[in-house]
Structure formats: C-alpha cells, structure tokens
Design an enzyme around this catalytic site. Structure first.
Site, short mmCIF file in Angstrom:
data_model
loop_
_atom_site.label_atom_id
_atom_site.label_comp_id
_atom_site.label_asym_id
_atom_site.label_seq_id
_atom_site.Cartn_x
_atom_site.Cartn_y
_atom_site.Cartn_z
N ASN A 63 -7.26 57.82 -31.33
CA ASN A 63 -6.39 58.63 -32.17
C ASN A 63 -6.74 60.09 -31.99
O ASN A 63 -7.90 60.48 -32.09
CB ASN A 63 -6.55 58.25 -33.64
CG ASN A 63 -5.74 59.14 -34.57
OD1 ASN A 63 -4.52 59.05 -34.59
ND2 ASN A 63 -6.41 60.01 -35.33
N GLU A 64 -5.73 60.91 -31.70
CA GLU A 64 -5.85 62.37 -31.63
C GLU A 64 -7.11 62.82 -30.88
O GLU A 64 -7.96 63.53 -31.42
CB GLU A 64 -5.79 62.95 -33.03
CG GLU A 64 -4.46 62.68 -33.71
CD GLU A 64 -4.29 63.30 -35.08
OE1 GLU A 64 -5.32 63.74 -35.66
OE2 GLU A 64 -3.16 63.36 -35.58
N PRO A 65 -7.22 62.45 -29.59
CA PRO A 65 -8.42 62.82 -28.84
C PRO A 65 -8.48 64.29 -28.45
O PRO A 65 -9.48 64.73 -27.85
CB PRO A 65 -8.32 61.94 -27.59
CG PRO A 65 -6.87 61.71 -27.40
CD PRO A 65 -6.30 61.61 -28.79
N HIS A 88 1.88 62.63 -31.86
CA HIS A 88 2.16 62.83 -33.27
C HIS A 88 3.04 64.06 -33.49
O HIS A 88 3.08 64.96 -32.64
CB HIS A 88 0.86 62.97 -34.06
CG HIS A 88 0.00 61.75 -34.00
ND1 HIS A 88 -1.31 61.73 -34.43
CD2 HIS A 88 0.26 60.50 -33.53
CE1 HIS A 88 -1.82 60.51 -34.24
NE2 HIS A 88 -0.87 59.76 -33.69
N ALA A 141 -1.89 59.28 -28.20
CA ALA A 141 -1.87 59.56 -29.65
C ALA A 141 -2.39 60.95 -29.97
O ALA A 141 -3.16 61.15 -30.91
CB ALA A 141 -2.68 58.50 -30.41
#
Length: 557
Positions: free
Chosen positions: A205-207, A276, A243
């Site tokens: 998630n959100e790397p 996102h 993501a």
C-alpha cells in the site's frame, strides 16, 4: 361565495394595525434548471464501480458492528462486493486500534524456523465468506520476525501513524517468498482454489510514502518476488499494484510511471493497476470547502500515465482508495473539516465525483474497474464522531445510502445534458466554487432505467434549493405505463445524522431513540411510488433539489 369570503378575510386582515405590513413579501421562485435524459442514446457501460470498500483496522471485521456492516454491504448490491484491508500479515495480538491491526500469521522459533498461526486471519476471511463478500487481498505488511528496519514495530496513531518498522522491507526474501506461498496455499485450501483464483492480490500500500520504508527499487523487488510466489501456487491468480498515492502529486505520479516502466521492461506479471485518488477539503471560519478538483486531478493524471503505455491500456484499473480526503481515522475532533462526513454533503460530493470517473475513463480510453471507498466502521466509538465511516455504532450514515442508490444504476449509461452540469475538466480547473453542479447520471436496460440527480457545491454553507425540470426521453414504445420510485438523500430524508441532532445528539440513546435512528438510517422514498403515462416516449418531471442533495429516480415498465 368563495370570492366574497376571500375578500372579507383580506379586508379583515388589512384592517388590523401592523398586520398587513408584517406579512412576508412573496419571493420569486428560482428558475428551474433543465436536465434532459435520453434513454435511446447510449454512451458507455455502467460498470459497478461503487461495490468496493476498505479499511485500516482488519480486526474490526470480526466484531459485532463489523459483521453486521459486511452483511449490509453484501445486500446493497446485485454484484459481488469487494473488501480490502491493511495489515493482513502484521504481527500482534489481533486487537484493533486506530490505523492499526494485526493477524500474527507469521513468527519464528528460537532457531529462526517459521511458525504459522492462521486463527486470526481465518476469522477475518471466514467473516467475509459468511457475509458473502469477496476479499481484495492486500499483501502486507512485514511480520516482526522479518523486518529490516530498526525501532518500534507497531504504528501508533497519531504520534507515528505509519512510523513502525512493520512498513520496512523484509530482511530475507527467501523467507518472504515462503510466507506468501504458504498464506496463498492456505487460503486456496480453506476457501477453494477456484474461488481464491478469482480474488485480486495487491502488493503493499502506497509505497511512494512511508507506508514503505524502502526505496522504489526495493519495492520493485518486493513486487516481483511476491507476484511470483502467488503465481507459483495459483498460476491463474490476479496480481497487481502498486497502490500509490494520487498521481496528481509528484511522488505518486513518478512512482506509478517508474512502476509501469519496470513491469514493461521485466515482463513481471501484472493483471490490474491500482492507485489512489483523494480530494482536499479545507476549513475557514468554521466553513468546510471540499476539494473535488484534487481527487479528479489524481484520476486524470493516473489515467493519462496508464494510457501512455499501450501494453497496459486495456488492463483493469482499481482506484483502491478513492475518497474526499486521506485519513479515515482522523475524526472531526482532530480535524474539524471532517464534520462533512456525517451529513448529506458526503453523498452529494460522491455523486458528483462518480459521474466524472466514468467521464475521465472514457476520455482516456482506459478500463476503470473500481472506485474503492476507504470507509467502514469504527467499533465502539462515539456516535457521529466524524470518522470517514459508513455506519456509527450500527446506525447507517447518509453516505451508505449513496451506495444503495448507485446499485440501482444498471445496464448502459445514457446521455444527459443540462446548463449547470460541470465537466471533469471544468472541475479540475476551477472546482465547484461558483454555480453549483446540478447534474444527472442515468442508465437504462430492457426493463427500466435509473436517473441519479444531485445539487452539489464544494462549499458547505447554507443555500436555497433549486427546482429541476427533468425530461426523460427515448422510452420504448412498449412502455405505455412507467412506475416511478423516487429516493432521496438530504437533510430530511435518508439521514440519521439530522435525526440524531434533533434528539439533542445523545451519546447514550435510549432503545426508542436508537430504533428511531435506525428507522431514518436507510434509503427513503421521497414519495410513494406512482405510475406515469409517457407521451411520445417522453416523461417530464419536476424535482425540488435542496443544496447538497441526491435523488435516485428508478423507472420500470
């Protein structure tokens, strides 16, 4: 006699000192806004983008209100509802906290050998199975025995919300690969290989921000290792990522571009692309102003990046978090602007955003699959505390009724037109800061049609309503009689929040009050269903649309 009586009454009133002068002067009615819906003019498929939800606190899944809400989410949609959660691999005792959860699925003995414990993870996935919803499996974060970083392991909100070493790269990729293989094999054995092969597996998630305490190159290594491990167990599994945060920002855009370049160069498996999109509300002098332009900018930039890679253009795109802002667990006690989440502004914003997601996908020629709302529930917190959630202590909030409305949009999107409809480009450039966005999204199939109408403005300040002259054309000749069911979200309909305020905002509602709140919480009809007689395939309707309201007109024949 009626004329004489009326005249005598008027004379009597005017003869009373001061009374005639105190009577209000009639105000001119606002000019109706005309909206035309052409059911015979298709513009594209109406993919059920709405049927996706997610949350940080995976352990809420198995709690009382969490289980009940999962069932409600299943029941609102005629299509599978997908659920995404963080922390499915994190170590801990399985007790949820704000922005934290854990399963303790992996640990090691004194000799460094893996120890697997699936009872918490199984409880979560069993709850999904029992409710009839479908997991979107976010593979993260790093178990404590495998972290490479130094310092405290857990996230602690708000002091170190994503500061724990749980977000560091694994120190041993051989063990990480074995962990992923073991978890996927366990899921396949417990829930069926064919079933699990239909799930979406997303890596991390959100790397591009501190959800990943590593470099882009280290994430690409993690991605390649993880998807290879998943596919080694289930060759037909659907894998993807990355993501990232919104591509409207520099970090999200660069990371998404670099990721796509990496996959193109290495031919790593990629079955879907996720990123996102978040809005940006502000508050000034106690007044909330939403930031729809920012969310649409994220979507526009992300779609453009994907469209720039012809080999990926047809892949499904999952907006695996798409919301008015970025922190579901930040209540209005932390950020007063988040008070918008309780009332009718949130669904009106989401309606305006929803149509433009379709518009942007059409413009860029990409395959948008999902708009995942990062919202669920916060177990045992205060009523209407202002979290970004769908339900508060088992009482549905108005936003959940938007998704119930969206589920009625079926078949094919059809053309709509009106003078106060803002294009996505207009909103990206200017927001909805001058005239309100009074618009519609409509669909049709062989059996009926649905028209969603809204009156939205970025600013939450009070404003008068607007009459809408809605003309629905293109009805089939077989539709000699049409049944209309008119649903509404506003301050008086489908709104448990205003009902709660009218009670005095009780934090310990009586059983009678709670029953009343739940009675106001569902999607409500504006009027009793009625039958219409089209003329020449056309039905005219007049709606009174308050500011920040949404109507859903369901027609069947």
């Amino acid at each position: 006699m009626r004329t004489l009586a009326a005249g005598l009454l008027a004379l009597s009133l005017s003869s009373r000192p001061g009374l005639a002068q105190s009577m209000p002067t009639p105000q001119p009615m606002p000019t109706p806004v005309s909206i035309t819906v052409d059911l015979a003019h298709p513009v594209g498929p109406a993919h059920p983008l709405y049927a996706w939800f997610g949350y940080d606190e995976a352990n809420y899944t198995t709690m009382r209100d969490g289980r009940a809400l999962l069932t409600e989410l299943h029941d609102l949609a005629p299509v599978p509802v997908h659920i995404r959660t963080h922390h499915l691999l994190s170590s801990g005792d399985g007790v949820a906290a704000l922005k934290w959860s854990s399963t303790n699925v992996y640990s090691e003995d004194a000799a460094g050998n893996p120890v697997y414990d699936f009872h918490i993870l199984d409880g979560i996935f069993d709850a999904y199975r029992d409710a009839g919803v479908v997991p979107m499996v976010e593979l993260g974060f790093t178990p404590k025995a495998l972290v490479s970083g130094a310092g405290p392991y857990e996230d602690v909100y708000p002091d170190a919300a994503i500061g724990g070493t749980v977000h560091s790269p694994p120190k041993d990729y051989t063990k990480w690969r074995a962990l992923i293989r073991t978890v996927v094999a366990h899921l396949a054995d417990r829930y069926g290989r064919q079933t699990v092969a239909g799930w979406y597996f997303e890596v991390w998630n959100e790397p591009d921000i501190p959800y990943w305490h590593g470099t882009p190159a280290q994430y690409f290594q993690l991605y390649d290792t993880t998807v290879a491990a998943v596919r080694s167990v289930l060759p037909q599994a659907k894998v993807g990522g990355p993501a990232t945060t919104g591509p409207g920002g520099a970090s999200g855009a660069q990371f998404l571009k670099d990721f796509l370049d990496h996959v193109a160069a290495t031919r790593a498996p990629l079955d879907f692309i996720s990123f996102h999109a978040k809005g940006q509300p502000t508050i000034q002098d106690g007044q909330v102003t939403m930031g729809l332009a920012q969310e649409l900018t994220d979507v526009d930039k992300g779609f453009a990046l994907i469209a720039g890679h012809p080999e990926f253009r047809s892949l499904p795109i999952i907006l695996s978090e798409a919301d008015p802002e970025g922190c579901a667990a930040c209540s209005m006690t932390v950020n007063p602007a988040n008070a918008y989440r309780n009332g009718a502004l949130y669904p009106a914003y989401t309606a305006a955003a929803y149509k433009r997601l379709f518009e942007l996908a059409d413009r860029h020629g990409v395959n948008l699959l999902a708009m995942l709302s990062w919202s669920f529930e916060f177990e045992g917190r205060a009523y209407f505390e202002g979290f970004r959630d769908l339900s508060t202590n088992g009482v549905d909030k108005p936003i959940l009724n938007f998704f119930r409305m969206a589920a009625m949009l079926r078949g094919t999107r059809v053309a709509t037109a009106g003078p106060q409809s803002h294009t996505a480009a207009d909103i990206i450039a200017h927001g909805v800061r001058d005239a309100p966005d009074i618009d519609a999204l409509a669909t049709a199939d062989a059996r009926g049609a649905a028209v969603m109408v809204w009156n939205y403005h970025d600013e939450a300040k009070p404003a008068g309503g607007t009459p809408v002259a809605l003309t629905i054309t293109g009805l089939p000749k077989t539709a000699a009689r049409v049944r209309l069911s008119h649903y509404r979200i506003d301050d008086r309909h489908s709104n448990a929040y205003t009902a709660w305020q009218a009670m005095g905002s009780p934090q310990n509602p009586t059983p009678a009050q709670l029953a009343e709140l739940k009675g106001q919480a569902g999607l409500q009809l504006m009027e009793s269903p009625r039958w219409l007689a089209p003329s020449g395939g056309t039905v005219p309707l007049t709606l009174d649309m308050p500011r920040q309201s949404v109507s859903l007109l369901a027609l069947d024949w």
